[in-house]
Scaffold this motif. Structure first.
Motif, mmCIF file in Angstrom:
data_model
loop_
_atom_site.group_PDB
_atom_site.id
_atom_site.type_symbol
_atom_site.label_atom_id
_atom_site.label_comp_id
_atom_site.label_asym_id
_atom_site.label_seq_id
_atom_site.Cartn_x
_atom_site.Cartn_y
_atom_site.Cartn_z
ATOM 1 N N TRP A 49 0.094 15.608 17.681
ATOM 2 C CA TRP A 49 -1.328 15.940 17.678
ATOM 3 C C TRP A 49 -1.635 17.038 16.668
ATOM 4 O O TRP A 49 -0.909 18.017 16.569
ATOM 5 C CB TRP A 49 -1.765 16.413 19.062
ATOM 6 C CG TRP A 49 -1.995 15.319 20.054
ATOM 7 C CD1 TRP A 49 -1.112 14.851 20.975
ATOM 8 C CD2 TRP A 49 -3.195 14.562 20.216
ATOM 9 N NE1 TRP A 49 -1.677 13.844 21.708
ATOM 10 C CE2 TRP A 49 -2.974 13.650 21.272
ATOM 11 C CE3 TRP A 49 -4.441 14.557 19.590
ATOM 12 C CZ2 TRP A 49 -3.940 12.755 21.697
ATOM 13 C CZ3 TRP A 49 -5.401 13.661 20.024
ATOM 14 C CH2 TRP A 49 -5.144 12.769 21.055
ATOM 15 N N LYS A 50 -2.719 16.829 15.933
ATOM 16 C CA LYS A 50 -3.286 17.895 15.113
ATOM 17 C C LYS A 50 -4.473 18.461 15.891
ATOM 18 O O LYS A 50 -5.502 17.810 16.046
ATOM 19 C CB LYS A 50 -3.742 17.354 13.758
ATOM 20 C CG LYS A 50 -4.320 18.419 12.852
ATOM 21 C CD LYS A 50 -4.761 17.823 11.515
ATOM 22 C CE LYS A 50 -5.360 18.887 10.613
ATOM 23 N NZ LYS A 50 -5.839 18.317 9.327
ATOM 24 N N LEU A 55 2.144 19.551 22.160
ATOM 25 C CA LEU A 55 2.925 20.710 21.709
ATOM 26 C C LEU A 55 4.210 20.297 21.001
ATOM 27 O O LEU A 55 5.057 21.143 20.734
ATOM 28 C CB LEU A 55 3.265 21.612 22.899
ATOM 29 C CG LEU A 55 2.077 22.306 23.571
ATOM 30 C CD1 LEU A 55 2.550 23.125 24.761
ATOM 31 C CD2 LEU A 55 1.344 23.196 22.576
ATOM 32 N N ASN A 56 4.368 18.987 20.725
ATOM 33 C CA ASN A 56 5.533 18.459 20.014
ATOM 34 C C ASN A 56 6.838 18.718 20.759
ATOM 35 O O ASN A 56 7.906 18.793 20.145
ATOM 36 C CB ASN A 56 5.630 19.047 18.592
ATOM 37 C CG ASN A 56 4.406 18.748 17.761
ATOM 38 O OD1 ASN A 56 3.791 17.692 17.917
ATOM 39 N ND2 ASN A 56 4.017 19.670 16.903
ATOM 40 N N CYS A 57 6.748 18.898 22.065
ATOM 41 C CA CYS A 57 7.962 19.082 22.869
ATOM 42 C C CYS A 57 7.840 18.318 24.175
ATOM 43 O O CYS A 57 8.482 18.669 25.165
ATOM 44 C CB CYS A 57 8.225 20.566 23.128
ATOM 45 S SG CYS A 57 6.836 21.444 23.880
ATOM 46 N N SER A 94 -6.792 14.903 16.246
ATOM 47 C CA SER A 94 -6.387 13.650 15.602
ATOM 48 C C SER A 94 -4.883 13.471 15.724
ATOM 49 O O SER A 94 -4.140 14.425 15.956
ATOM 50 C CB SER A 94 -6.798 13.633 14.121
ATOM 51 O OG SER A 94 -6.186 14.701 13.416
ATOM 52 N N TRP A 95 -4.463 12.216 15.550
ATOM 53 C CA TRP A 95 -3.041 11.881 15.557
ATOM 54 C C TRP A 95 -2.462 12.022 14.161
ATOM 55 O O TRP A 95 -3.142 11.768 13.157
ATOM 56 C CB TRP A 95 -2.838 10.451 16.035
ATOM 57 C CG TRP A 95 -2.863 10.289 17.520
ATOM 58 C CD1 TRP A 95 -3.011 11.274 18.442
ATOM 59 C CD2 TRP A 95 -2.748 9.063 18.248
ATOM 60 N NE1 TRP A 95 -2.987 10.759 19.704
ATOM 61 C CE2 TRP A 95 -2.825 9.400 19.621
ATOM 62 C CE3 TRP A 95 -2.582 7.742 17.898
ATOM 63 C CZ2 TRP A 95 -2.737 8.441 20.623
ATOM 64 C CZ3 TRP A 95 -2.499 6.782 18.899
ATOM 65 C CH2 TRP A 95 -2.570 7.123 20.240
ATOM 66 N N VAL A 96 -1.184 12.389 14.096
ATOM 67 C CA VAL A 96 -0.431 12.457 12.836
ATOM 68 C C VAL A 96 0.845 11.652 13.028
ATOM 69 O O VAL A 96 1.574 11.861 14.007
ATOM 70 C CB VAL A 96 -0.101 13.912 12.448
ATOM 71 C CG1 VAL A 96 0.748 13.944 11.176
ATOM 72 C CG2 VAL A 96 -1.378 14.714 12.250
#
Length: 730
Positions: free
Chosen positions: A439-440, A455-457, A526-528
């Motif tokens: 997520w951005k 949170l990329n975790c 937004s999605w990355v």
């Protein structure tokens, strides 16, 4: 048929043709005469509206004389003045309608004026009537056939039909179809000249739809063909369907039906659904084509057929395992069968063939993985798109893309939804599709604080299940777990009760994670896409990501092989030699083929294996010695062809020089194999000098074909190859 018409100096015409012999009538206005010629097959019995082809100023006596002279040779068209006046009024109103639509869509004045000049003031034209050119005239209506502006103007005019349908829906003249819990209304879908109407099964809606179509025909001049139209119903009895069919004067639609090239209403889990795709692939990859194509040509044809035929189907439907096996079988038989009947030896596993070239494969697309990547794009669009009717329908029916996380197979829902859930949970992405995105963070209005992996975790409810159970806002968005104070974002975590000491430690860990997040009050969440070199989802990046799970390691050896300046068929032969996938006698015996004598036909001493034939055979040894002597270098010939190719390179030279240098190794190997086959199948005689000379000519022709200009002649190539290679590479 569509209505064709022409207005010439204030006069218009409408012509009908039938199977009878008509009399020729001139429509007179002053001294202006309208001439019509027939364009029909005699006895067709079909009335067709035709086009006025030209005008000329002649006297009435001349007109009657010409009419009498041509009466016996040409069927004629009958026209009435009242029809001309009526059509003239309709055509004058058509462009006024078009201008109103341009204004409603808010086009600029300059564009509207340009379209009007192009539309109404074309260049003057002249036509031949009975081999006699008419006087020049300026067409007042329409664009000529093939005009690049015509399709765009048609779409603008068709937008008027959509506007009328929306107005009818607002006034409850049409009961639109309501989809899902949010009751999203759908009454019409348009694509170019294909239109689908949706409504509830009642007489009022059907009558009003027909009235809308007839009114649109009168105002726009575009005629609807009810004979080509179809009507169908879901959960509707046949009596009601036949009644609606009589109202619209059309035919009953049989499901499944084809719309925009895809069958609608069928079950894509059945093999019958894919029979059309299988037949087309079989037709393109038929065995007789393989007889006249090299291996490189067959691989190229397989790739081109795969990218054109089943791609459209696989972009929407999940490929059943049985159908995928049939498609793979067709491709495998075409690749290794050489166009002959019967079972052939597949010299490499299909998984090996589908690996990328740089990883030691042939780069043929894996159908199952490619289908997974194509369907993954739907998930990406669903989660990243900002709006659209299709997204509103999916959100209303299935509750949003987050419901794809639900474990277990859904008891309700379409087959497409079930397939999408399987794609989400596919192992190719990792644990799920969510592992491939991040997520951005913007304003936090679209991100679920506890459920999304923002949170990329991983999701916070999985990392802190105790805190999640104590939270008072389990379904809250990120924007709802804090507020702005003097331009600084402050987090506010609310719990159902006071936390214990060990729970406060968990809260501190969560606070440390949240401190690294930068909120943007004006940004949008937004999605990355996590794939290398791309932040937006692409089918190619998704295919590479999923495929790397089964691929081997990257090999610079094969990178160098595919860069060689050689003929593709020779490079593919070299690949088979390096992989030991070639039909030597030892390999044939290993695969159960009966061989009379497994001894090498070139030396007659040792069993014919790949390493022996291309490296240590007495015959091959002498060929390599002549090659090294010609090049003026010395190499150690290894027993393994792979090691032999690795050491066959020039040190301290550029990559382009070694690409040309590798073509020499490919040329020697291909000539040895060609000479061996000549002895086995044609009873040839071993000749070292012939093999070496043929390799010289072949490599020189390859290098000459790969360059724009031939920088050296064949005698120069034979006398000093190193100088020619450096000159070519520079």
């Amino acid at each position: 048929m569509d209505r064709l018409r022409e207005t010439c100096d204030g006069s218009g015409g409408k012509m009908f043709l039938s199977g009878k012999e008509n009399e020729k009538v001139w429509s007179e206005k002053g001294t202006q005469k309208m001439r019509f010629v027939k364009i029909k097959k005699k006895g067709s019995g079909v009335e067709t509206e035709m086009e006025c082809l030209g005008i000329n100023t002649i006297s009435q006596a001349e007109a009657k004389a010409e009419q009498k002279q041509q009466y016996q040779t040409a069927p004629v068209i009958k026209t009435e003045k009242r029809v001309l006046r009526r059509e003239l009024g309709r055509m004058e109103n058509n462009f006024e309608l078009f201008k109103l639509e341009l204004m409603s869509i808010k086009f600029m004045d300059a564009f509207r004026n340009e379209v009007q000049d192009h539309y109404a003031e074309s260049a003057s034209v002249s036509v031949l009537v009975n081999d006699i050119p008419t006087g020049e005239f300026s067409p007042r209506r329409g664009l000529h056939q093939g005009d690049p502006l015509a399709p765009f103007l048609f779409l603008i005019v068709a937008e008027g039909l959509a506007g009328v349908s929306r107005m009818a829906e607002e006034k409850n003249l049409i009961d639109s179809l309501e989809v899902g819990r949010a009751k999203v209304k759908v009454n019409m879908l348009q694509y170019a000249d294909d239109t689908l109407f949706f409504c509830e099964a009642n007489t009022k809606s059907v009558f009003n739809i027909k009235a809308i179509l007839l009114c649109f025909e009168l105002t726009s001049g575009l005629k609807e063909n009810f004979l080509k139209s179809r009507i169908g119903g879901m959960g509707l009895d046949q009596c009601s369907l036949q009644r609606f069919t009589a109202i619209l004067n059309c035919k009953v639609m049989v499901t499944p039906f084809v719309y925009l090239g895809l069958p609608v209403g069928g079950c894509h889990k059945r093999g019958v659904f894919w029979n059309g795709v299988l037949e087309r692939v079989k037709g393109k990859l038929s065995r007789w084509k393989g007889r006249w194509l090299s291996m490189a040509g067959r691989i190229c044809l397989i790739k081109s057929v795969l990218s054109s035929l089943p791609l459209f189907f696989m972009s929407l439907f999940k490929l059943p395992s049985r159908v995928a096996d049939k498609l793979v079988r067709i491709q495998r038989n075409f690749l290794w069968g050489w166009g002959s009947d019967g079972r052939k030896i597949a010299w490499a596993s299909w998984n090996k063939v589908c690996e990328p070239r740089d990883y030691g494969g042939l780069g043929i697309i894996d159908l199952r993985t490619f289908n997974l990547a194509l369907l993954g794009k739907w998930i990406w669009r669903w989660g990243s798109a900002k709006g659209g009717l299709w997204k509103e329908i999916l959100d209303s029916k299935y509750g949003g893309w987050r419901n794809l996380r639900a474990e277990g197979k859904p008891c309700r829902g379409s087959l497409w939804w079930r397939d999408l859930k399987e794609v989400w949970a596919s192992e190719g992405w990792g644990r799920s599709f969510e592992d491939g995105i991040e997520w951005k963070v913007g304003d936090g209005g679209n991100i679920s604080f506890w459920e999304d992996s923002w949170l990329n975790c991983g999701a916070l409810k999985g990392m802190f299940p105790r805190l999640y159970s104590l939270s008072m806002a389990k379904a809250a968005k990120v924007a709802e777990i804090g507020n702005w104070s003097n331009g600084v974002w402050i987090w506010h975590l609310c719990w159902r009760r006071s936390l214990f000491d060990w729970e406060k430690l968990l809260e501190e860990q969560l606070s440390q994670l949240l401190q690294g997040i930068k909120m943007d009050a004006r940004g949008v969440d937004s999605w990355v896409w996590k794939a290398e070199g791309s932040q937006s989802f692409t089918v190619n990046s998704a295919y590479i990501k999923v495929r790397r799970v089964s691929d081997g390691e990257f090999s610079p050896i094969y990178c160098r092989l595919w860069r060689c300046k050689a003929l593709p068929s020779a490079v593919f032969l070299a690949w088979r030699v390096l992989e030991n996938r070639i039909a030597t006698r030892v390999n044939l015996v290993r695969r159960g083929v009966v061989v009379e004598n497994p001894v090498c036909c070139l030396c007659g001493k040792v069993e014919e294996s790949s390493s022996h034939l291309f490296s240590v055979c007495d015959f091959s040894w002498r060929v390599w010695c002549l090659c090294f002597e010609w090049l003026g270098v010395s190499f150690v010939i290894h027993l393994d062809p792979m090691q032999n190719f690795i050491q066959f390179r020039l040190s301290q030279t550029s990559v382009s020089v070694n690409d040309v240098w590798g073509a020499i190794w490919v040329g020697i190997v291909s000539e040895i194999w060609k000479h061996r086959n000549s002895i086995v199948f044609n009873g040839g005689v071993t000749d070292v000098l012939e093999v070496f000379a043929s390799a010289q000519v072949k490599v020189w022709s390859w290098i000459a074909a790969k360059s724009r200009e031939v920088y050296f002649s064949y005698p120069c190539w034979v006398m000093d190859p190193l100088a020619c290679i450096r000159r070519k590479a520079s």
